[in-house]
Write a protein that holds these residues in place. Structure first.
Motif, PDB file in Angstrom:
ATOM      1  N   PHE B 224      36.527  47.720  39.574  1.00 16.69           N
ATOM      2  CA  PHE B 224      37.171  46.967  40.732  1.00 16.69           C
ATOM      3  C   PHE B 224      38.544  47.167  41.247  1.00 16.69           C
ATOM      4  N   LYS B 227      38.947  50.167  42.917  1.00 17.58           N
ATOM      5  CA  LYS B 227      38.376  50.231  44.067  1.00 17.58           C
ATOM      6  C   LYS B 227      39.252  49.297  45.164  1.00 17.58           C
ATOM      7  N   ALA B 228      39.828  48.216  44.630  1.00 16.57           N
ATOM      8  CA  ALA B 228      40.494  47.390  45.601  1.00 16.57           C
ATOM      9  C   ALA B 228      41.824  47.802  45.922  1.00 16.57           C
ATOM     10  N   GLU B 303      46.874  41.144  50.254  1.00 11.76           N
ATOM     11  CA  GLU B 303      45.235  41.293  49.852  1.00 11.76           C
ATOM     12  C   GLU B 303      44.907  40.464  48.992  1.00 11.76           C
ATOM     13  N   VAL B 305      42.325  39.937  47.252  1.00 13.77           N
ATOM     14  CA  VAL B 305      41.530  40.366  46.006  1.00 13.77           C
ATOM     15  C   VAL B 305      42.577  40.879  45.055  1.00 13.77           C
ATOM     16  N   TYR B 363      35.738  40.809  46.857  1.00 13.70           N
ATOM     17  CA  TYR B 363      35.539  42.116  47.337  1.00 13.70           C
ATOM     18  C   TYR B 363      34.208  42.582  47.772  1.00 13.70           C
TER      19      TYR B 363
END
Lengths: 54, 716
Positions: B224, B227-228, B303, B305, B363
């Motif tokens: 993750f 990805k984030a 962001e 996340v 997310y």
């Protein structure tokens, strides 16, 4: 089922420590060398796997 | 090459995601509740189920296995499909896994509140649930490996290695630590006793942290975080080293939970050395995560996340630096049995696990519902409230732990202990209050998230089956040299076996000598098995979770010997199935309660009815039901037989006459109580508990007790 006192003593107990230390050392060195000589392009490709899907 | 079209299963991810949110809130509420009980004993409501000793396991089990467990499964079911470019192996297995796990959680909550517990921390669940966990875990394993085998991506990304290591190690830990002899449907005795039980339990306990709360979540981080941040992990090479070093070293560190106890010294030292070594792979992993964001820090500002991820990974680093430091004997001498440990685990729990879960949820929900997050502002508010919550939670407890430990160890110039135990508790009550404020803040942050996610879900439309395309994997045989690790990466089963061998070595080296060598557990001739009444009383002690606040392990320190008596010896615990050393002293140590409070039957009677009548200011709950409930003596013969199977030397046929001895001892205790003007029917649970408490530590008194001890076969 009784798990106490099966043996009076175990001879050469230090072998346990030595075996595990050398095992750890060997694995660690192998991984280290393996990683050091790894192909750069391949590493890049592998690290991009998560980014390939949406 | 022909590209194949297929669909990712988002529905199962959604189910685990909802479960994560629900059980996260439930676990946090239970946590806040027990935190309040520390300064407001009335919060137990005088009900058995809501008393600290039963509610605390509900909190820990809910957070570890329900909240983090479901979070892991959410992340694995989502990322594994995408990393393998295939749908999960079997929809049916996915759903058996999901409902099986939730049923286990429900059964756990009910049985723990009812007092059915094996008495081993983080492994409290009784044997039928242990079997169910094994079955569901195997189902999960088949589903995971099936997916890996039918994958379209040749290489196994590093996250998947962490999933594989998690699966195999948790299976091993769970099976070895849950070895127990069933006595009734909801009662069992640990196969191991005393020192051996302690070693197995903390080998398990420590590695439950390692392989349930850490390695799978690291797998999620490796998926993750890139990805984030939309960039690959900083160093793939480092991730390979991180993985192998971490799983090899982690398994050895368990004995650091038992420093200065009756565990053999060599095992303690081994635990310390490996704990220190753990700093390196852990920090390698943390830096790998943080460096991934280099050049993208401007996005962290906007962001939520990424914000959660940064603090999560930082807390991972802090926690894994603090852990090894706490494993140093001189630091552990101060920190152990105090709130310091609680602060430490909550940096990991609230910071690492909680924030990783929040990041993943923020997310996944917009992605799977094909929309954007309802409010970034609310998520940012959640972030700040939760971060302040962590600080307000942890700092007071560090302070409390340190202060209390120093107070325990303070002597007057005359050589007397300066503070009574109770004084050291009442002194830190303000810290307990502040801690619960921190916890409440953290919980309110999570509630904001629930609202935010619910609004996001309402504005989006769920994609149950997400379309994807990929070329099938071709099994090519290439001539020439190939990089060795890539060969390994293509073979998930080889990976599994190698990981198992590595983690098994650590366990075996520590356990075999402790189990087999006589000199490690010197037997003490005067240590005798419990009488039937004491055995029943001990089971009540376990049922009410007394070990969660009272240790039974006097360490060889001047202050402890002065306060609690002769330090504990390994040989004193050979009949303790399970061991009850405890890990926290909210109340004083009880290892020699029978010596310290000799003839204390009446004191215990009054104290258990209302602790504050005997110790004003005490924060112990009342145990009023013990005075009304009859002792269940129907189980006595079965319990004696189970103990005999485990090697406790009761004479043959003792199970048939055990209840006669039990009644005799009950009568003698009620007679003593009567002399103190206390009238009670003999067959009440309180009598059995008093019998057990008065027995504690008396075995190695100078004048041997012979009165009510049961006859024993000869002990070798």
């Amino acid at each position: 089922m009784k798990f106490i006192n099966y043996m009076e003593k175990i001879s050469g107990i230090d072998i346990y420590g030595l075996v595990s230390l050398s095992l750890f050392f060997t694995i660690f060195v192998v991984v280290l060398i393996g990683v050091a000589v790894a192909d750069k392009k391949k590493m890049k490709k592998l690290s991009n796997i998560p980014l390939e899907s949406k | 090459m022909q590209v194949e079209k297929f669909y990712y299963d988002n529905k199962i991810v959604k189910a685990f995601l909802y479960a994560t949110v629900v059980f996260g809130i439930v676990g946090m509420i239970a946590g806040l509740w027990v935190a309040i009980e520390f300064y407001y004993p009335g919060a137990t409501l005088n009900l058995p189920a809501t008393t600290f000793g039963r509610l605390r396991p509900v909190h820990t089990n809910a957070i570890i296995f329900a909240f983090v467990g479901n979070c892991i499964f959410t992340g694995i079911y989502y990322s594994l499909q995408r990393l393998c470019k295939t749908r999960m192996f079997s929809n049916t297995l996915s759903w058996i896994h999901f409902w099986g796990w939730q049923a286990i959680i429900a059964a756990a909550a009910i049985t723990l509140l009812l007092g059915y517990t094996s008495g081993k921390e983080y492994a409290e669940l009784e044997w039928p649930i242990d079997i169910a966990i094994t079955v569901v875990w195997v189902v999960f394993g088949i589903n995971m490996f099936g997916t890996i085998i039918k994958r379209r991506e040749r290489h196994l990304y590093v996250a998947i290695w962490f999933y594989i290591a998690t699966w195999v190690t948790v299976a091993m830990l769970h099976i070895v630590n849950s070895m127990e002899i069933p006595v009734t449907m909801w009662k069992s005795y640990s196969l191991y006793a005393g020192v051996q039980d302690a070693l197995v339990q903390w080998w398990y306990g420590h590695n439950a942290v390692a392989f349930f709360l850490t390695t799978p979540v690291l797998g999620l981080m490796y998926y993750f975080l890139p990805k984030a941040a939309n960039r690959p992990i900083y160093s793939y090479r480092l991730s390979i080293i991180h993985f192998w070093a971490l799983i090899f070293i982690y398994i050895w560190a368990g004995p650091h939970h038992l420093l200065y106890t009756a565990l053999p010294d060599w095992a303690q030292s081994l635990g310390t050395v490996f704990s220190l070594m753990l700093i390196f792979p852990s920090w390698g992993g943390m830096l790998n995560g943080l460096f991934t964001l280099r050049g993208a820090w401007d996005r962290v500002r906007e962001e939520p996340v990424l914000k959660f991820l940064v603090v999560a990974v930082t807390c991972y680093g802090m926690s894994t630096l603090e852990g090894p430091l706490l494993s140093l004997k001189n630091i552990n001498a101060i920190s152990h049995f105090t709130d310091w440990t609680i602060a430490h685990v909550h940096i990991g729990g609230l910071g690492w696990n909680g924030f990783m879960a929040f990041a993943m949820l923020y997310y996944l929900v917009p992605k799977m519902w094909n929309t954007t997050l309802y409010s970034k502002k609310l998520a940012t508010n959640h972030f700040w409230i939760a971060t302040i919550g962590i600080v307000l939670y942890a700092l007071p407890l560090y302070w409390a732990g340190f202060t209390q430990s120093i107070m325990w160890k303070t002597f007057t110039p005359e050589g007397q202990l300066k503070f009574s135990f109770l004084e050291t508790v009442t002194n830190i009550i303000p810290m307990y209050i502040t801690r619960s404020v921190g916890g409440a803040l953290y919980l309110s942050g999570a509630l904001i998230m629930v609202y935010n996610l619910a609004r996001t879900i309402r504005q989006g439309s769920f994609i149950a089956n997400e379309e994807a395309e990929a070329a099938p994997m071709v099994r090519e045989s290439r001539p020439g040299k190939e990089y060795w690790h890539r060969v390994l990466e293509r073979k998930p089963l080889t990976m599994l076996v190698l990981a198992l061998i590595l983690v098994a070595i650590g366990g075996l080296v520590e356990m075999i000598p402790t189990f087999l060598i006589k000199s490690n557990i010197p037997t003490i001739a005067s240590v005798k098995p419990y009488t039937p009444l004491e055995l029943q009383g001990r089971d009540i002690y376990v049922r009410e979770g007394c070990y969660l606040c009272h240790s039974q392990m006097i360490r060889p320190f001047r202050d402890e010997v002065k306060r609690y008596g002769e330090y504990s010896k390994a040989g004193e615990f050979v009949y303790d199935h399970p061991f009850q050393w405890g890990s926290k002293r909210t109340g004083p140590d009880l290892a020699r309660e029978g010596v310290i409070r000799k003839n204390g039957e009446a004191w215990h009677y009054n104290h258990l009815y209302d602790p504050r009548s005997m110790s004003p200011g005490s924060i112990m709950p009342q145990y009023v039901w013990l005075f009304d409930d009859d002792l269940d003596t129907a189980t006595t013969p079965a319990k004696i037989r189970a103990m005999q199977t485990l090697g406790v030397p009761y004479t043959r046929g003792y199970d048939r006459v055990a209840n006669v001895a039990l009644v005799r001892q009950e009568d003698s205790i009620t007679a003593i109580l009567k002399q103190n003007k206390i009238e009670t029917p003999p067959n009440k649970e309180i009598v059995a508990l008093i019998a057990y408490l008065e027995r504690l530590g008396t075995d190695i008194e100078l004048a041997p007790r012979t009165d009510s001890l049961p006859p024993t076969a000869s002990v070798k």
